[in-house]
Motif scaffolding. Structure first.
Motif, short mmCIF file in Angstrom:
data_model
loop_
_atom_site.label_atom_id
_atom_site.label_comp_id
_atom_site.label_asym_id
_atom_site.label_seq_id
_atom_site.Cartn_x
_atom_site.Cartn_y
_atom_site.Cartn_z
N ILE A 141 0.84 -1.21 0.00
CA ILE A 141 0.00 0.00 0.00
C ILE A 141 0.87 1.25 0.00
CG2 ILE A 141 -1.65 1.33 1.39
CD1 ILE A 141 -2.71 -1.42 2.41
N GLN A 142 1.89 1.24 0.85
CA GLN A 142 2.77 2.41 0.94
C GLN A 142 3.47 2.67 -0.39
OE1 GLN A 142 2.95 4.40 3.57
NE2 GLN A 142 4.43 5.73 2.54
N ALA A 143 3.96 1.61 -1.03
CA ALA A 143 4.63 1.76 -2.33
C ALA A 143 3.65 2.25 -3.40
CB ALA A 143 5.23 0.42 -2.75
N PHE A 144 2.43 1.78 -3.33
CA PHE A 144 1.41 2.20 -4.31
C PHE A 144 1.13 3.71 -4.19
CE2 PHE A 144 -3.06 1.86 -6.08
CZ PHE A 144 -2.63 1.53 -7.38
N PHE A 145 1.07 4.20 -2.95
CA PHE A 145 0.88 5.64 -2.73
C PHE A 145 2.10 6.43 -3.21
CE2 PHE A 145 -2.20 4.61 0.93
CZ PHE A 145 -3.30 4.72 0.08
N ASN A 162 2.21 7.18 -6.92
CA ASN A 162 1.05 7.88 -7.48
C ASN A 162 -0.01 6.93 -8.07
OD1 ASN A 162 2.17 10.45 -6.87
ND2 ASN A 162 3.53 10.22 -8.64
N LEU A 163 -0.24 5.81 -7.39
CA LEU A 163 -1.28 4.83 -7.78
C LEU A 163 -0.99 4.23 -9.14
CD1 LEU A 163 -4.49 6.80 -6.60
CD2 LEU A 163 -2.82 5.55 -5.23
N ASN A 164 0.26 4.21 -9.54
CA ASN A 164 0.65 3.64 -10.84
C ASN A 164 1.02 2.17 -10.65
OD1 ASN A 164 2.34 2.84 -13.08
ND2 ASN A 164 2.28 4.99 -13.70
N VAL A 165 0.22 1.28 -11.23
CA VAL A 165 0.42 -0.16 -11.01
C VAL A 165 1.75 -0.64 -11.59
CG1 VAL A 165 -0.49 -2.47 -11.57
CG2 VAL A 165 -2.07 -0.62 -10.97
N SER A 166 2.06 -0.21 -12.81
CA SER A 166 3.30 -0.68 -13.46
C SER A 166 4.53 -0.23 -12.69
CB SER A 166 3.37 -0.14 -14.90
OG SER A 166 2.26 -0.59 -15.64
N GLU A 167 4.55 1.06 -12.32
CA GLU A 167 5.72 1.59 -11.62
C GLU A 167 5.87 0.96 -10.24
OE1 GLU A 167 9.09 3.94 -11.43
OE2 GLU A 167 7.76 3.47 -13.12
N ASP A 192 -11.06 0.21 -2.96
CA ASP A 192 -10.24 -0.12 -4.13
C ASP A 192 -9.21 1.00 -4.32
OD1 ASP A 192 -9.10 -0.80 -6.50
OD2 ASP A 192 -10.98 -1.02 -7.61
N LEU A 193 -7.96 0.71 -4.04
CA LEU A 193 -6.93 1.75 -4.06
C LEU A 193 -6.67 2.28 -5.46
CD1 LEU A 193 -4.30 0.48 -1.46
CD2 LEU A 193 -6.36 1.85 -1.13
N ARG A 194 -7.16 1.61 -6.48
CA ARG A 194 -6.96 2.13 -7.84
C ARG A 194 -7.92 3.28 -8.13
NH1 ARG A 194 -7.26 -3.94 -9.95
NH2 ARG A 194 -8.75 -3.84 -8.23
N GLU A 195 -8.91 3.46 -7.29
CA GLU A 195 -9.82 4.59 -7.44
C GLU A 195 -9.35 5.72 -6.53
OE1 GLU A 195 -13.93 3.69 -7.01
OE2 GLU A 195 -13.78 1.79 -8.10
N THR A 202 -9.16 8.26 0.91
CA THR A 202 -9.78 7.83 2.18
C THR A 202 -8.86 6.88 2.93
OG1 THR A 202 -11.96 8.02 1.15
CG2 THR A 202 -11.82 6.75 3.18
N PHE A 203 -8.29 5.92 2.17
CA PHE A 203 -7.40 4.94 2.78
C PHE A 203 -6.16 5.62 3.36
CE2 PHE A 203 -5.07 1.24 3.63
CZ PHE A 203 -5.89 0.12 3.48
N LYS A 204 -5.58 6.55 2.60
CA LYS A 204 -4.37 7.25 3.04
C LYS A 204 -4.62 8.03 4.33
CE LYS A 204 -0.32 9.46 2.41
NZ LYS A 204 0.96 8.79 2.47
#
Length: 361
Positions: A296-300, A303-308, A334-337, A343-345
Motif C-alpha cells: 500500500i505504501q509503495a502504491f501511494f 502515485n497509484l501507478n500499477v506498473s511503476e 479499491d486503491l486504484r480509485e 480515504t485509505f491514506k
C-alpha cells in the motif's frame, strides 16, 4: 549583575591601574577585588558614609565612587589611595561598570521578557508597554525555532546555540528545558519556509559535526508582531510532535509544511476513532499483514501507478493486482480509485496518530 562579572572586569583592570581596586555592595561587603583574599570582607564605615552622601568619599586610605542606578546606589567602586590619581581611576571605573551593568540589565530584562511572552506568562495588554520600556521594536518580523538536543553530551545546549548567534540584540537564545533551547530571530522581512529551514539546517549540521549531537528542530511561522511570538513557539512545538508521528526520519520540521498531518493533530481523538470505525469494517485494518502494508505504501509513493509500483517492488504486475484485489476484499476500498485511495491514506494516518498519542499543545 553577577559578582563574577564584576570580578572579571576588576581582574582585567588591575594591571592597568596598578593599585588595589574592587567593588563593594551597599552593605559594605567586598564582592570583587584585585586581591582575591579580600572578597567577602566587610569594610567598616562604608555603609554609614552612604547614609550621608551619594558622591565620592575617602575612607581609611581608599577612594570610593558610587555606581548609581536610577538614583539608587547598589555598588561602590574603590581604589587604593587618596590622591587625584585614585579619584580619577575610581571615577573611570564607576562609569565603566555603570554602563556595563546597564547593558547587562537591559539584555537580561529583554531575554526574560521574550521568554515570558513565548511561555504566555505576560498579559497581551502589557506586551507593547513593556517592549516600549525595553526599547524593543514590537512590529518587526520574528521567527521561533525550538531546538531539542537528543541524548546527553558534555555540553550546555543554550551556550552552544548562543555561540552560533552572538548578536544578542536581535537573536534571543533561551533555555526552556534541560535539552530544549528556543531561538527567537529578528528578520528584515517575512521569509519563505525554505529560507527559515536553511538556518535550521546550519544549526543541525554545526551541532552534529562539532559536538556529535543530533538535534530535532521545530520551526514556527514568521510573526510580524511581538505579541504573536507565543503562537510561533506553539507552532514549533506542534511541528516536532507531528513530526514524531508522520515524519520520523526528519530532523527539521516546519509547521508550514506539515500538510494533512497538522489537520489530523488538531482533531479530537473521539472524532478520529469515529472516522476509522466508519471507514473500515471491524478488524479489517488489523487484518492487513506487513507485506500488504508495504504494498500500500509503495502504491501511494508511486502515485497509484500499477506498473511503476510493481517494478519498484520487484513483483509481477499481476501479483500486484492480486494484492490490490485482496485489499479491496478485506477493507472494501479499491486503491486504484482516487477517492478510495485518499480515504485509505487519511485513515492510515489517523490510525498512526491514535497509536502515537502525541502531546497536545
Amino acid at each position: 549583575m553577577s559578582n563574577r562579572l564584576f570580578q572579571s572586569i576588576v581582574h582585567q583592570m588591575k594591571d592597568a591601574i596598578d593599585r588595589i581596586i574592587g567593588v563593594v555592595d551597599e552593605s559594605g561587603t567586598i564582592i570583587a577585588c584585585s586581591e582575591l583574599v579580600r572578597i567577602g570582607e566587610t569594610v567598616p564605615g562604608v555603609r554609614e558614609e552612604l547614609l550621608y552622601t551619594n558622591d565620592r568619599f575617602i575612607l581609611e586610605g581608599y577612594t570610593y565612587y558610587p555606581i548609581n542606578n536610577h538614583g539608587r546606589i547598589e555598588y561602590i567602586v574603590f581604589v587604593e589611595g587618596e590622591d587625584a590619581v585614585s579619584e580619577s581611576n575610581a571615577a573611570l571605573m564607576s562609569i565603566c561598570l555603570s554602563n556595563l551593568k546597564a547593558l547587562h540589565d537591559e539584555k537580561y530584562d529583554k531575554s526574560s521578557f521574550i521568554k515570558n511572552i513565548i511561555l504566555d506568562n505576560i498579559l497581551p495588554t502589557d506586551v507593547y508597554a513593556k517592549s516600549k520600556e525595553l526599547h524593543l521594536n514590537g512590529d518587526i518580523p520574528r521567527i521561533v525555532y525550538l531546538i531539542k538536543f537528543n541524548g546527553k553530551a558534555d555540553i550546555v545546549p543554550v551556550d552552544v546555540v548562543q555561540n552560533m548567534f552572538p548578536d544578542r540584540n536581535k537573536d534571543y537564545v533561551l533555555s526552556v528545558g534541560e535539552n530544549d533551547v528556543v531561538l527567537v530571530r529578528e528578520l528584515k522581512a517575512v521569509v519563505a519556509a525554505k529560507e527559515s529551514e536553511k538556518v535550521a539546517r546550519t544549526i543541525a549540521d554545526t551541532v552534529g559535526t562539532e559536538f556529535y549531537v543530533k538535534v530535532t528542530i521545530g520551526i514556527g511561522t514568521t510573526v510580524e508582531s511581538i505579541k504573536d511570538l507565543a503562537r510561533s513557539y506553539k507552532e514549533a512545538q506542534v511541528a516536532i510532535e507531528v513530526g514524531k508521528v508522520f515524519d520520523t526520519e526528519k530532523t527539521i520540521i516546519n509547521y508550514e509544511s506539515l500538510g494533512i498531518g497538522r489537520l489530523i493533530y488538531q482533531l479530537p481523538t473521539t472524532l478520529c476513532e469515529m472516522f476509522l470505525s466508519e471507514v473500515f469494517k471491524k478488524g479489517a485494518l488489523e487484518s492487513l499483514d506487513r507485506e500488504t502494508l508495504v504494498t500500500i505504501q509503495a502504491f501511494f509513493e508511486n502515485n497509484l501507478n500499477v506498473s511503476e509500483t510493481s517494478r519498484k517492488l520487484f513483483v509481477h504486475r499481476n501479483t500486484l493486482v492480486y494484492r490490490l484485489e485482496k485489499i479491496k476484499k478485506l477493507t472494501g476500498l479499491d486503491l486504484r480509485e482516487f477517492d478510495h485511495a485518499i480515504t485509505f491514506k487519511v485513515a492510515l494516518m489517523v490510525k498512526k496518530y491514535l497509536t502515537a498519542k502525541p502531546v497536545k499543545f
